[in-house]
Design an enzyme around this catalytic site. Structure first.
Site, PDB file in Angstrom:
ATOM      1  N   GLU A  89      -6.285 120.140 -39.653  1.00 42.04           N
ATOM      2  CA  GLU A  89      -5.773 121.065 -40.670  1.00 42.04           C
ATOM      3  C   GLU A  89      -6.942 121.684 -41.423  1.00 42.04           C
ATOM      4  O   GLU A  89      -8.095 121.285 -41.231  1.00 42.04           O
ATOM      5  CB  GLU A  89      -4.829 120.325 -41.620  1.00 42.04           C
TER       6      GLU A  89
ATOM      7  N   HIS B 185       0.457 126.711 -50.802  1.00 45.32           N
ATOM      8  CA  HIS B 185       0.320 126.557 -49.346  1.00 45.32           C
ATOM      9  C   HIS B 185       0.333 127.951 -48.735  1.00 45.32           C
ATOM     10  O   HIS B 185       1.187 128.770 -49.055  1.00 45.32           O
ATOM     11  CB  HIS B 185       1.455 125.708 -48.782  1.00 45.32           C
TER      12      HIS B 185
ATOM     13  N   ARG C  48      -7.499 125.443 -48.070  1.00 48.08           N
ATOM     14  CA  ARG C  48      -6.260 126.136 -48.414  1.00 48.08           C
ATOM     15  C   ARG C  48      -6.398 127.204 -49.490  1.00 48.08           C
ATOM     16  O   ARG C  48      -5.726 128.231 -49.446  1.00 48.08           O
ATOM     17  CB  ARG C  48      -5.292 125.087 -48.931  1.00 48.08           C
TER      18      ARG C  48
ATOM     19  N   HIS D  71       2.850 124.554 -53.932  1.00 45.71           N
ATOM     20  CA  HIS D  71       3.004 123.429 -53.004  1.00 45.71           C
ATOM     21  C   HIS D  71       2.654 122.077 -53.608  1.00 45.71           C
ATOM     22  O   HIS D  71       3.381 121.107 -53.425  1.00 45.71           O
ATOM     23  CB  HIS D  71       2.128 123.714 -51.791  1.00 45.71           C
TER      24      HIS D  71
ATOM     25  N   ARG E  92      -7.061 120.335 -53.145  1.00 44.83           N
ATOM     26  CA  ARG E  92      -6.845 119.178 -52.262  1.00 44.83           C
ATOM     27  C   ARG E  92      -7.098 119.514 -50.794  1.00 44.83           C
ATOM     28  O   ARG E  92      -6.653 120.548 -50.302  1.00 44.83           O
ATOM     29  CB  ARG E  92      -5.402 118.689 -52.410  1.00 44.83           C
TER      30      ARG E  92
HETATM   31  P1  FAD Z   1       7.677 112.224 -54.178  1.00 47.17           P
HETATM   32  O1  FAD Z   1       7.681 111.896 -52.746  1.00 47.17           O
HETATM   33  O2  FAD Z   1       7.932 113.629 -54.542  1.00 47.17           O
HETATM   34  O3  FAD Z   1       8.750 111.305 -54.890  1.00 47.17           O
HETATM   35  C1  FAD Z   1       9.078 111.510 -56.242  1.00 47.17           C
HETATM   36  C2  FAD Z   1      10.285 110.672 -56.573  1.00 47.17           C
HETATM   37  O4  FAD Z   1      10.494 110.658 -57.978  1.00 47.17           O
HETATM   38  C3  FAD Z   1      11.579 111.189 -55.976  1.00 47.17           C
HETATM   39  O5  FAD Z   1      12.309 110.087 -55.515  1.00 47.17           O
HETATM   40  C4  FAD Z   1      12.290 111.824 -57.169  1.00 47.17           C
HETATM   41  O6  FAD Z   1      13.683 111.877 -57.052  1.00 47.17           O
HETATM   42  C5  FAD Z   1      11.862 110.885 -58.267  1.00 47.17           C
HETATM   43  N1  FAD Z   1      11.928 111.426 -59.628  1.00 47.17           N
HETATM   44  C6  FAD Z   1      11.299 112.518 -60.134  1.00 47.17           C
HETATM   45  N2  FAD Z   1      11.607 112.655 -61.451  1.00 47.17           N
HETATM   46  C7  FAD Z   1      12.411 111.627 -61.778  1.00 47.17           C
HETATM   47  C8  FAD Z   1      13.065 111.231 -62.969  1.00 47.17           C
HETATM   48  N3  FAD Z   1      12.967 111.919 -64.113  1.00 47.17           N
HETATM   49  N4  FAD Z   1      13.834 110.117 -62.954  1.00 47.17           N
HETATM   50  C9  FAD Z   1      13.995 109.403 -61.804  1.00 47.17           C
HETATM   51  N5  FAD Z   1      13.416 109.758 -60.644  1.00 47.17           N
HETATM   52  C10 FAD Z   1      12.623 110.840 -60.631  1.00 47.17           C
HETATM   53  N6  FAD Z   1       1.020 115.693 -48.069  1.00 47.17           N
HETATM   54  C11 FAD Z   1       0.302 115.149 -47.071  1.00 47.17           C
HETATM   55  O7  FAD Z   1      -0.593 114.337 -47.324  1.00 47.17           O
HETATM   56  N7  FAD Z   1       0.574 115.475 -45.786  1.00 47.17           N
HETATM   57  C12 FAD Z   1       1.547 116.357 -45.437  1.00 47.17           C
HETATM   58  O8  FAD Z   1       1.770 116.608 -44.265  1.00 47.17           O
HETATM   59  C13 FAD Z   1       2.299 116.958 -46.471  1.00 47.17           C
HETATM   60  N8  FAD Z   1       3.266 117.866 -46.192  1.00 47.17           N
HETATM   61  C14 FAD Z   1       4.047 118.345 -47.203  1.00 47.17           C
HETATM   62  C15 FAD Z   1       5.113 119.182 -46.898  1.00 47.17           C
HETATM   63  C16 FAD Z   1       5.972 119.611 -47.897  1.00 47.17           C
HETATM   64  C17 FAD Z   1       7.106 120.527 -47.564  1.00 47.17           C
HETATM   65  C18 FAD Z   1       5.758 119.186 -49.229  1.00 47.17           C
HETATM   66  C19 FAD Z   1       6.680 119.621 -50.306  1.00 47.17           C
HETATM   67  C20 FAD Z   1       4.691 118.372 -49.539  1.00 47.17           C
HETATM   68  C21 FAD Z   1       3.831 117.937 -48.537  1.00 47.17           C
HETATM   69  N9  FAD Z   1       2.751 117.094 -48.808  1.00 47.17           N
HETATM   70  C22 FAD Z   1       2.013 116.569 -47.796  1.00 47.17           C
HETATM   71  C23 FAD Z   1       2.556 116.566 -50.157  1.00 47.17           C
HETATM   72  C24 FAD Z   1       3.162 115.156 -50.206  1.00 47.17           C
HETATM   73  O9  FAD Z   1       4.365 115.152 -49.477  1.00 47.17           O
HETATM   74  C25 FAD Z   1       3.434 114.711 -51.617  1.00 47.17           C
HETATM   75  O10 FAD Z   1       2.321 114.916 -52.413  1.00 47.17           O
HETATM   76  C26 FAD Z   1       3.791 113.228 -51.645  1.00 47.17           C
HETATM   77  O11 FAD Z   1       4.838 112.984 -50.760  1.00 47.17           O
HETATM   78  C27 FAD Z   1       4.179 112.818 -53.043  1.00 47.17           C
HETATM   79  O12 FAD Z   1       4.676 111.525 -53.008  1.00 47.17           O
HETATM   80  P2  FAD Z   1       5.149 110.846 -54.359  1.00 47.17           P
HETATM   81  O13 FAD Z   1       5.662 109.502 -53.992  1.00 47.17           O
HETATM   82  O14 FAD Z   1       4.079 110.958 -55.353  1.00 47.17           O
HETATM   83  O15 FAD Z   1       6.330 111.786 -54.879  1.00 47.17           O
HETATM   84  C1  SIN Z   2       1.116 120.858 -43.985  1.00 51.68           C
HETATM   85  O1  SIN Z   2       1.638 120.203 -43.085  1.00 51.68           O
HETATM   86  O2  SIN Z   2       0.601 121.971 -43.819  1.00 51.68           O
HETATM   87  C2  SIN Z   2       1.106 120.285 -45.344  1.00 51.68           C
HETATM   88  C3  SIN Z   2       0.060 119.279 -45.409  1.00 51.68           C
HETATM   89  C4  SIN Z   2      -0.291 118.957 -46.831  1.00 51.68           C
HETATM   90  O3  SIN Z   2       0.256 119.515 -47.773  1.00 51.68           O
HETATM   91  O4  SIN Z   2      -1.169 118.118 -46.991  1.00 51.68           O
END
Ligand code: FAD
Ligand code: SIN
Length: 539
Positions: free
Chosen positions: A115, A243, A289, A350, A385
């Site tokens: 990537e 993104h 990015r 993103h 990032r």
């Molecule tokens: P999240 O997975 O967002 O979880 C947050 C949780 O908190 C959820 O369960 C939500 O419901 C809960 N929550 C929020 N507010 C409250 C509240 N007030 N009360 C109770 N619950 C609450 N990163 C990579 O490294 N590789 C990738 O390939 C990649 N692809 C991506 C593709 C997409 C489409 C997106 C959107 C992001 C991508 N990212 C990627 C970024 C990565 O997915 C996120 O940064 C990561 O998953 C965040 O994880 P987290 O556990 O911090 O939060």
């Molecule tokens: C992607 O698959 O392009 C998202 C990866 C990321 O947000 O790290």
């Protein structure tokens, strides 16, 4: 209403919250996960590209460190980068043990994606649905461990000793400390009190503050806003990552086209069908990015076209559907055959690189409060990032966070004070509720128009004026209203918007994701931006 009591409270059920919960539960502690929707709904669930980790002998930690710091444009904390990068292999092994079946090549080795900003293939993936596979494996682990998961519990605010003292409730000592939280049981409409000596905020990102985003509806910055209201340090909020490639449609929805597609050979083309990334960066279509998103923005402004094109034909008509089935099928649903047709793409909000300031072990400036995953800012990402470093950061810091939080619990005494019950308002005027929706639309548009990929001081100040008006209206209403999800999310989004603009106005240079026409150059020394409140209301 009776308060509920646990050793640990975990807010959020994405990769960060689930990893943390699993570890402290395995240590024999009682833990409750509160999550505002169904348990799988999270940014994690939508991650496509994968998780960056050095797992091949053709790669090494130093290269991953260098790629991360170059992408971060001088602002990464190198010790943190090194610790997270070198913590990767063990965490990957753990995910595999939990059942994540990373895609393999025919010879049995893991398939490694490439990537933007990575000089080596190092992204482990499960085709293009990596996040879903990780989420499922972790939820399975949680279920086997018997962890309590409360779905549709929206955490409203933290309870801390300083907050209680401000309400003239006596709490021993003079230091601040985490005591518990209030959560709205969305199904009953009642706000319940939870007590714990330690809590991990794992609420994810803030994408929903922008009109166009890859993020699902949960990404409303609740954790940043709650921490900030509790006086916890928040930093680098100006670094919102856009993104470069999301599917352009006439609606507000922005489906991600993973950067790994470019890693397999796809190229960007402008309105006239010409490739252009080679004019902007030596890594061309696989530049970091921030560079790619700005280049697309510039090409669109120059031509007036509503999108650019992604030409995925170099990926190969056989390889594309096999490697990217989710992207392929979603495009087909929009009458686009990605193996033949150019895909119309635009940037969208993103990822939040800033957030709650934490050490690498997830500890924050408030004793007892830990934060990990996207809500946190460790210094790994700096000003931009590196792709696929966020899932990695979340697992490494959740692992270290669990160790630190377990130690904290050993030494901290339980505060045996009565936690006050939540005092809800009784106003539930439906006319006002309509205004809330209008306010939300206005906020998202203001952020998109004035706090986007290319900024100016004038536009930021315009945004600040609008956010200030919205904040006054919402906070006035909040005092008397019976809380519900719409109101609480809007209040948090306004708080987050204010923090983004506040930090953006403080940065008098262009660095990484913060690019402003008024200060196009970079200052000699790279400094973090600490947020300070313009308004910080509490109920
Ligand atoms: P999240 O997975 O967002 O979880 C947050 C949780 O908190 C959820 O369960 C939500 O419901 C809960 N929550 C929020 N507010 C409250 C509240 N007030 N009360 C109770 N619950 C609450 N990163 C990579 O490294 N590789 C990738 O390939 C990649 N692809 C991506 C593709 C997409 C489409 C997106 C959107 C992001 C991508 N990212 C990627 C970024 C990565 O997915 C996120 O940064 C990561 O998953 C965040 O994880 P987290 O556990 O911090 O939060
Ligand atoms: C992607 O698959 O392009 C998202 C990866 C990321 O947000 O790290």
């Amino acid at each position: 209403m009776m308060e509920q009591r646990f050793d640990f409270l975990v807010v959020g059920s994405g990769i960060a919250g689930l990893t943390f919960a699993l570890k402290v539960a395995r240590a024999g502690r009682s833990v409750c996960i509160l999550t505002k929707k169904d348990r799988a709904e999270s940014n994690t669930n939508y991650a496509q590209g994968g998780i960056a980790a050095v797992t091949s002998e053709r790669d090494d930690f130093e290269r991953h460190v260098t790629d991360t710091t170059l992408a971060g444009d001088g602002l990464c904390d190198e010790d943190v980068v090194r610790a997270i990068v070198s913590g990767a292999p063990d965490r990957i092994d753990e995910l595999i043990q939990l059942g994540v079946d990373f895609t393999r090549l025919e010879d049995g080795r893991h398939s490694l994606g490439k990537e933007g900003g990575h000089t080596k293939r190092r992204v482990l993936h499960v085709k293009d649905v990596t996040g879903k596979a990780i989420e499922e494996a972790l939820l399975d682990g949680i279920a086997k461990q018997g962890v309590t998961v409360l779905e549709h519990y929206f955490v409203v605010d933290l309870i801390t000793s300083a907050k209680l003292r401000r309400r003239d409730i006596a709490v021993a000592g003079s230091d601040d400390q985490l005591l518990g939280l209030y959560a709205l049981n969305v199904r009953s409409g009642e706000v319940e009190t939870f007590r714990a000596r330690s809590l991990v905020m794992a609420t994810g990102g803030v994408g929903r503050v922008y009109q166009y985003t890859t993020n699902p509806s949960i990404a409303t910055g609740d954790g940043v806003a709650m921490a900030f209201r509790a006086g916890v340090e928040v930093m680098n909020m100006e670094f919102v990552q856009f993104h470069p490639t999301t599917l352009y449609t006439k609606t507000d929805d922005r489906f991600l086209i993973t950067e790994a597609v470019r890693g397999e050979g796809a190229v960007l083309r402008n309105e006239s069908g010409e490739t252009f990334m080679h004019k902007y960066h030596e890594q061309a279509d696989l530049a970091p990015r921030d560079v790619v998103a700005r280049a697309i923005d510039q090409e669109m402004k120059r031509s007036g076209a509503p999108h650019v094109w992604l030409d995925a034909s170099p990926v190969g008509a056989d390889h594309f559907p096999e490697r990217f089935p989710h992207v392929y099928n979603t495009c087909l649903g929009h009458d686009i055959d990605a193996t033949k047709d150019f895909i119309p793409v635009v940037p969208a909000a993103h990822y939040l690189c800033g957030g709650v300031r934490t050490a690498i072990d997830s500890s924050t400036s408030l004793p007892g409060l830990y934060a990990c995953g996207e809500v946190a800012c460790t210094g790994l990402h700096g000003a931009n990032r590196l792709a696929s470093n966020s899932l990695l950061e979340a697992v490494v810091m959740a692992d270290m966070g669990a160790v630190a939080a377990l130690e904290y619990l050993e030494k901290v005494d339980e505060e045996e004070i009565d936690l006050p019950e939540w005092m809800d308002g009784d106003l539930s005027d439906s006319d006002e509720r309509v205004v809330l929706t209008h306010n939300l639309d206005e906020l998202k548009r203001a952020l998109w128009d004035y706090v986007g990929i290319v900024r100016t001081t004038k536009r930021l100040e315009r945004a600040r004026a609008r956010i200030g008006n919205l904040a006054r209206e919402i906070n006035e209403y909040y005092w008397y209203a019976k809380v519900d999800v719409t109101l609480l999310e809007l209040r948090n989004l306004v708080q987050v918007a204010d923090l983004i603009v506040d930090c953006a106005l403080r940065r008098k240079e262009s660095r990484g994701l913060h690019y402003t026409l008024d200060y196009p150059d970079q200052l000699e020394s790279a400094e973090n931006t600490m947020a300070t409140p313009i308004f910080s209301p509490e109920k």
